[in-house]
Design an enzyme around this catalytic site. Structure first.
Site, mmCIF file in Angstrom:
data_model
loop_
_atom_site.group_PDB
_atom_site.id
_atom_site.type_symbol
_atom_site.label_atom_id
_atom_site.label_comp_id
_atom_site.label_asym_id
_atom_site.label_seq_id
_atom_site.Cartn_x
_atom_site.Cartn_y
_atom_site.Cartn_z
ATOM 1 N N GLU A 1 -6.331 -7.282 8.662
ATOM 2 C CA GLU A 1 -5.808 -6.895 7.346
ATOM 3 C C GLU A 1 -5.347 -8.159 6.628
ATOM 4 O O GLU A 1 -4.831 -9.105 7.238
ATOM 5 C CB GLU A 1 -4.652 -5.878 7.491
ATOM 6 C CG GLU A 1 -4.262 -5.304 6.136
ATOM 7 C CD GLU A 1 -3.303 -4.112 6.204
ATOM 8 O OE1 GLU A 1 -2.977 -3.647 7.315
ATOM 9 O OE2 GLU A 1 -2.884 -3.662 5.115
ATOM 10 N N ASP B 1 1.251 -5.975 14.078
ATOM 11 C CA ASP B 1 2.015 -4.968 13.320
ATOM 12 C C ASP B 1 3.020 -4.199 14.193
ATOM 13 O O ASP B 1 4.067 -3.764 13.692
ATOM 14 C CB ASP B 1 1.057 -3.958 12.674
ATOM 15 C CG ASP B 1 0.474 -4.457 11.351
ATOM 16 O OD1 ASP B 1 1.026 -5.406 10.775
ATOM 17 O OD2 ASP B 1 -0.537 -3.893 10.907
ATOM 18 N N TYR C 1 9.380 1.301 9.132
ATOM 19 C CA TYR C 1 8.045 0.697 9.282
ATOM 20 C C TYR C 1 7.165 1.601 10.149
ATOM 21 O O TYR C 1 6.013 1.894 9.809
ATOM 22 C CB TYR C 1 8.221 -0.686 9.922
ATOM 23 C CG TYR C 1 6.967 -1.486 10.071
ATOM 24 C CD1 TYR C 1 6.598 -2.432 9.114
ATOM 25 C CD2 TYR C 1 6.133 -1.315 11.173
ATOM 26 C CE1 TYR C 1 5.434 -3.176 9.262
ATOM 27 C CE2 TYR C 1 4.986 -2.044 11.326
ATOM 28 C CZ TYR C 1 4.636 -2.981 10.362
ATOM 29 O OH TYR C 1 3.487 -3.708 10.512
ATOM 30 N N HIS D 1 5.644 -9.038 11.298
ATOM 31 C CA HIS D 1 6.562 -8.845 10.163
ATOM 32 C C HIS D 1 7.992 -8.758 10.714
ATOM 33 O O HIS D 1 8.236 -8.072 11.708
ATOM 34 C CB HIS D 1 6.289 -7.528 9.427
ATOM 35 C CG HIS D 1 4.904 -7.403 8.860
ATOM 36 N ND1 HIS D 1 4.478 -8.087 7.756
ATOM 37 C CD2 HIS D 1 3.853 -6.641 9.249
ATOM 38 C CE1 HIS D 1 3.216 -7.753 7.486
ATOM 39 N NE2 HIS D 1 2.819 -6.883 8.383
ATOM 40 N N HIS E 1 -2.582 -1.229 13.692
ATOM 41 C CA HIS E 1 -2.614 -0.251 12.653
ATOM 42 C C HIS E 1 -4.038 0.079 12.177
ATOM 43 O O HIS E 1 -4.267 1.097 11.532
ATOM 44 C CB HIS E 1 -1.723 -0.838 11.541
ATOM 45 C CG HIS E 1 -1.906 -0.525 10.145
ATOM 46 N ND1 HIS E 1 -2.066 -1.444 9.139
ATOM 47 C CD2 HIS E 1 -1.910 0.687 9.552
ATOM 48 C CE1 HIS E 1 -2.144 -0.841 7.984
ATOM 49 N NE2 HIS E 1 -2.049 0.438 8.200
ATOM 50 N N HIS F 1 -5.464 -8.990 14.000
ATOM 51 C CA HIS F 1 -5.665 -7.876 13.048
ATOM 52 C C HIS F 1 -6.156 -8.505 11.749
ATOM 53 O O HIS F 1 -5.568 -9.476 11.268
ATOM 54 C CB HIS F 1 -4.311 -7.191 12.865
ATOM 55 C CG HIS F 1 -4.239 -6.107 11.856
ATOM 56 N ND1 HIS F 1 -5.302 -5.301 11.520
ATOM 57 C CD2 HIS F 1 -3.178 -5.678 11.091
ATOM 58 C CE1 HIS F 1 -4.904 -4.420 10.603
ATOM 59 N NE2 HIS F 1 -3.631 -4.633 10.321
ATOM 60 N N ASP G 1 -2.919 -9.145 4.950
ATOM 61 C CA ASP G 1 -1.580 -9.734 5.050
ATOM 62 C C ASP G 1 -1.478 -10.709 6.230
ATOM 63 O O ASP G 1 -0.550 -11.519 6.295
ATOM 64 C CB ASP G 1 -0.472 -8.664 5.114
ATOM 65 C CG ASP G 1 -0.677 -7.621 6.190
ATOM 66 O OD1 ASP G 1 -1.833 -7.353 6.553
ATOM 67 O OD2 ASP G 1 0.328 -7.057 6.666
ATOM 68 N N HIS H 1 0.806 -1.227 0.000
ATOM 69 C CA HIS H 1 0.000 0.000 0.000
ATOM 70 C C HIS H 1 0.847 1.290 0.000
ATOM 71 O O HIS H 1 0.773 2.115 0.897
ATOM 72 C CB HIS H 1 -1.084 0.025 1.086
ATOM 73 C CG HIS H 1 -0.691 -0.451 2.467
ATOM 74 N ND1 HIS H 1 0.268 0.150 3.209
ATOM 75 C CD2 HIS H 1 -1.188 -1.444 3.234
ATOM 76 C CE1 HIS H 1 0.358 -0.457 4.374
ATOM 77 N NE2 HIS H 1 -0.504 -1.426 4.417
HETATM 78 FE FE1 FEO Z 1 -1.820 -3.817 9.153
HETATM 79 FE FE2 FEO Z 1 0.669 -6.118 8.635
HETATM 80 O O1 FEO Z 1 -1.048 -5.361 8.524
#
Ligand code: FEO
Length: 393
Positions: free
Chosen positions: A79, A162, A191, A222, A143, A77, A81, A23
């Site tokens: 999202e 995140d 990040y 991550h 996030h 979360h 990913d 993104h």
């Molecule tokens: Fe907000 Fe790694 O996703």
């Protein structure tokens, strides 16, 4: 393959060596989607991965248990990913999904969840899975509104999603395995500046909640797992969220025929000769996230653009939109500059962006150059840079 963190607790994530876009964030080092497996009386998977990483995720889980034996999936979360494989895992195992109200809402908006069994948790709730207890703490906007962290009380492991992540693909899993730890802190800073910055005001409370826990490992979703540098990453998060600035200037510009570039370098030389750390970037040739990482702790922000068709140069417009969304700390000293042919518009547009961000705008007659800055003009830009170094925010 799975990597053991403690007895019964494993990293079963997937490393995305090829991903280059997230993104708007150019992930030149790739990334990873870290899932974790807790083997107990009830087997728990914490978060999943992007949908195309399903096989890698299954490989990691299968090296420890049969994926059919997963009892719970914690969705910290929603999202994609981290949730991209959830539907397949629920279908395969019949696992119940542990998440909070917002997480459920976000999952329902992305998947057909008719057959899913949800367990809704709130901050402070605990779920016993056998020898272990999982405790949940909501961290909204770090996030998305649904974010939460999961703490395994007995093993002192924090699954932070995140928060504390880094977009980097590595064959190492833990901070102590990396020789260049400062580079990992830089990745974590980048990040932070590109993912968490808009909600920096929420970070201190989240950090204080985390500091109240006894932690052996912080396992983000991550990048590398924090083991030896836990205190340092917590302290750096506090610092990055505080808006604390260094005596540093970031000059980001684009140029059509080199005039704005000459101005950028002349102003930069003036600042630099007064002892200011200067970073100069051509916006077209630099990932926006690299520039944002440097803006995070810079005292001076200078953006230059030629005027094109009564507007800013298109790459500068894109960068301004990206920066506005990330909302760097208020009060930075900001300068708009650029060259033009017959009608100057670019610096006015840049200044509007600065005003939206509550930056302190500094102006000077030398900041709008008609056509090409000749030697005398370059000297004025240089002198402006020197004077700028005396302005305090
Ligand atoms: Fe907000 Fe790694 O996703």
């Amino acid at each position: 393959m799975a990597v053991k963190i403690k007895d019964g607790i494993y990293w079963v994530g997937s490393v995305d060596w090829e991903v280059r876009e997230f993104h708007g964030y150019e992930t030149s080092k790739g990334s990873s989607y870290n899932s974790y497996l807790i083997v107990d009386e009830e087997n728990v998977l914490i978060d999943s991965a992007k949908h195309y990483m399903f096989e890698e995720l299954m490989e990691g889980i299968s090296s420890v248990i049969d994926p059919m034996d997963i009892d719970y999936i914690v969705v910290n979360h929603a999202e994609k990913d981290h949730s991209g494989c959830i539907d397949k895992i629920v279908k395969l195992s019949g696992a119940k999904v542990i998440t909070n109200e917002k997480g459920k809402e976000h999952l329902e908006l992305q998947f057909n969840t008719e057959d899913w069994e949800f367990i809704i948790v709130d901050t402070g709730d605990e779920i016993n899975i056998g020898k272990r207890t999982l405790k949940f703490i909501k961290t909204p906007m770090l996030h998305w509104p649904d974010n939460m962290i999961t703490y395994c009380i007995e093993d002192k492991i924090l699954f932070s999603n995140d928060a504390f992540g880094q977009h980097v693909a590595t064959s190492e899993r833990f901070d102590y395995e990396v020789e260049t730890i400062e580079e990992i802190f830089e990745d974590a800073k980048e990040y932070f500046a590109n993912i968490l910055l808009p909600y920096k005001m929420l970070i201190p409370n989240a950090i204080n909640a985390v500091k109240g826990l006894d932690i052996d490992y912080i396992c983000p979703s991550h990048g590398l797992i924090w083991k030896e540098k836990i205190e340092e990453i917590l302290n750096r998060y506090m610092k990055w969220s505080s808006g604390e600035c260094k005596n540093k200037a970031v000059i980001a510009y684009d140029s059509m025929y080199g005039s704005t570039k000459k101005m950028a370098h002349a102003i930069g030389s003036g600042l630099s000769d007064e002892g200011v750390e200067v970073k100069i970037y051509n916006i077209s040739g630099t990932p926006m996230n690299t520039i944002m990482k440097e803006i995070l702790d810079a005292k001076y922000i200078l953006i230059g653009s030629p005027t094109l068709n009564s507007n800013v140069y298109p790459p500068v417009a894109m960068f301004l939109a990206y920066m506005e969304g990330l909302k760097p700390a208020d009060g930075k000293i900001a300068v708009a500059f650029g060259s033009y042919g017959w009608m100057e518009m670019a610096t006015e547009i840049i200044k509007k962006s600065f005003e939206k961000l509550n930056f302190k705008v500094v102006d000077d007659e030398c900041l709008k150059c008609r056509f090409v800055p000749k030697e005398e003009y370059i000297k004025k830009c240089y002198e402006f840079g020197k004077k700028l170094s005396e302005i305090e925010n």
